[in-house]
Design a protein around this motif. Structure first.
Motif, PDB file in Angstrom:
ATOM      1  N   LEU A   1       0.653  -1.143   0.108  1.00 12.81           N
ATOM      2  CA  LEU A   1      -0.110  -0.149  -0.010  1.00 12.81           C
ATOM      3  C   LEU A   1       0.866   1.222  -0.052  1.00 12.81           C
ATOM      4  O   LEU A   1       0.435   2.329  -0.659  1.00 12.81           O
ATOM      5  N   ALA A   2       1.742   1.144   0.857  1.00  6.56           N
ATOM      6  CA  ALA A   2       2.770   2.460   0.674  1.00  6.56           C
ATOM      7  C   ALA A   2       3.626   2.512  -0.633  1.00  6.56           C
ATOM      8  O   ALA A   2       3.578   3.775  -1.215  1.00  6.56           O
ATOM      9  N   ALA A   3       3.907   1.598  -1.146  1.00  3.84           N
ATOM     10  CA  ALA A   3       4.273   1.462  -2.440  1.00  3.84           C
ATOM     11  C   ALA A   3       3.551   2.000  -3.467  1.00  3.84           C
ATOM     12  O   ALA A   3       3.963   2.891  -4.295  1.00  3.84           O
TER      13      ALA A   3
ATOM     14  N   LEU B   1      -8.164   3.172  -6.887  1.00  2.77           N
ATOM     15  CA  LEU B   1      -8.841   2.000  -6.907  1.00  2.77           C
ATOM     16  C   LEU B   1      -8.384   1.024  -6.227  1.00  2.77           C
ATOM     17  O   LEU B   1      -8.809   0.284  -5.162  1.00  2.77           O
ATOM     18  N   GLN B   2      -7.230   0.550  -6.864  1.00  5.90           N
ATOM     19  CA  GLN B   2      -6.361  -0.504  -6.308  1.00  5.90           C
ATOM     20  C   GLN B   2      -5.912  -0.444  -4.689  1.00  5.90           C
ATOM     21  O   GLN B   2      -6.089  -1.169  -3.921  1.00  5.90           O
ATOM     22  N   SER B   3      -5.464   0.778  -4.489  1.00  3.09           N
ATOM     23  CA  SER B   3      -5.184   1.145  -2.809  1.00  3.09           C
ATOM     24  C   SER B   3      -6.298   1.173  -2.309  1.00  3.09           C
ATOM     25  O   SER B   3      -6.114   0.626  -1.008  1.00  3.09           O
ATOM     26  N   ALA B   4      -7.449   1.438  -2.491  1.00  3.43           N
ATOM     27  CA  ALA B   4      -8.576   1.361  -1.607  1.00  3.43           C
ATOM     28  C   ALA B   4      -8.942  -0.148  -1.539  1.00  3.43           C
ATOM     29  O   ALA B   4      -9.264  -0.517  -0.323  1.00  3.43           O
TER      30      ALA B   4
ATOM     31  N   ARG C   1      -6.316  -1.602   0.887  1.00  2.72           N
ATOM     32  CA  ARG C   1      -6.239  -1.160   2.337  1.00  2.72           C
ATOM     33  C   ARG C   1      -7.469  -1.848   2.949  1.00  2.72           C
ATOM     34  O   ARG C   1      -7.240  -2.542   4.101  1.00  2.72           O
ATOM     35  N   ARG C   2      -8.624  -2.108   2.211  1.00  2.29           N
ATOM     36  CA  ARG C   2      -9.661  -3.087   2.744  1.00  2.29           C
ATOM     37  C   ARG C   2      -9.209  -4.619   3.021  1.00  2.29           C
ATOM     38  O   ARG C   2      -9.348  -5.065   4.186  1.00  2.29           O
ATOM     39  N   GLY C   3      -8.362  -5.023   2.010  1.00  2.00           N
ATOM     40  CA  GLY C   3      -7.928  -6.350   2.441  1.00  2.00           C
ATOM     41  C   GLY C   3      -6.846  -6.564   3.706  1.00  2.00           C
ATOM     42  O   GLY C   3      -6.867  -7.352   4.437  1.00  2.00           O
ATOM     43  N   ARG C   4      -5.906  -5.271   3.740  1.00  2.00           N
ATOM     44  CA  ARG C   4      -5.067  -5.369   4.871  1.00  2.00           C
ATOM     45  C   ARG C   4      -5.725  -5.048   6.206  1.00  2.00           C
ATOM     46  O   ARG C   4      -5.351  -5.743   7.066  1.00  2.00           O
TER      47      ARG C   4
END
Length: 98
Positions: A38-40, A63-66, A69-72
């Motif tokens: 996510l940081a990358a 969109l991929q970050s969101a 983030r939900r997965g993390r």
């Protein structure tokens, strides 16, 4: 059942608790790896590309970050639940099914 544990039962329960604690650590490690990814992605989103393609790229990354983030967050929640279960295994030693 007399309510007392034999040494073998206590050892088996401790072993199960340890195994569940190891699982919690592996799940937490996956959450940490998700956080690193996510940081990358966040660093990539910061590029100031102003072209239509650049904006589309940043939008897709967002969109991929969101989703990541939900997965993390789900993995972090799961690690906490698994760790709680490990503690409950120890506390409820001697009960059938544990």
């Amino acid at each position: 059942m007399s309510g007392t544990l034999t040494a073998a039962e206590a050892a088996a329960c401790a072993s199960r608790s340890y195994e569940v604690q190891q699982l919690a650590a592996r799940v937490a490690s996956c959450a940490d790896q998700g956080g690193a990814a996510l940081a990358a992605l966040s660093r990539l989103e910061l590029h100031g590309w102003q072209s239509p393609a650049g904006r589309a790229y940043r939008s897709t990354l967002s969109l991929q970050s969101a989703a990541l983030r939900r997965g993390r967050d789900g993995l972090q929640d799961a690690a906490a639940v698994v760790l709680r279960h490990a503690q409950n295994v120890t506390l409820s030693s001697g009960r059938p099914g544990y």
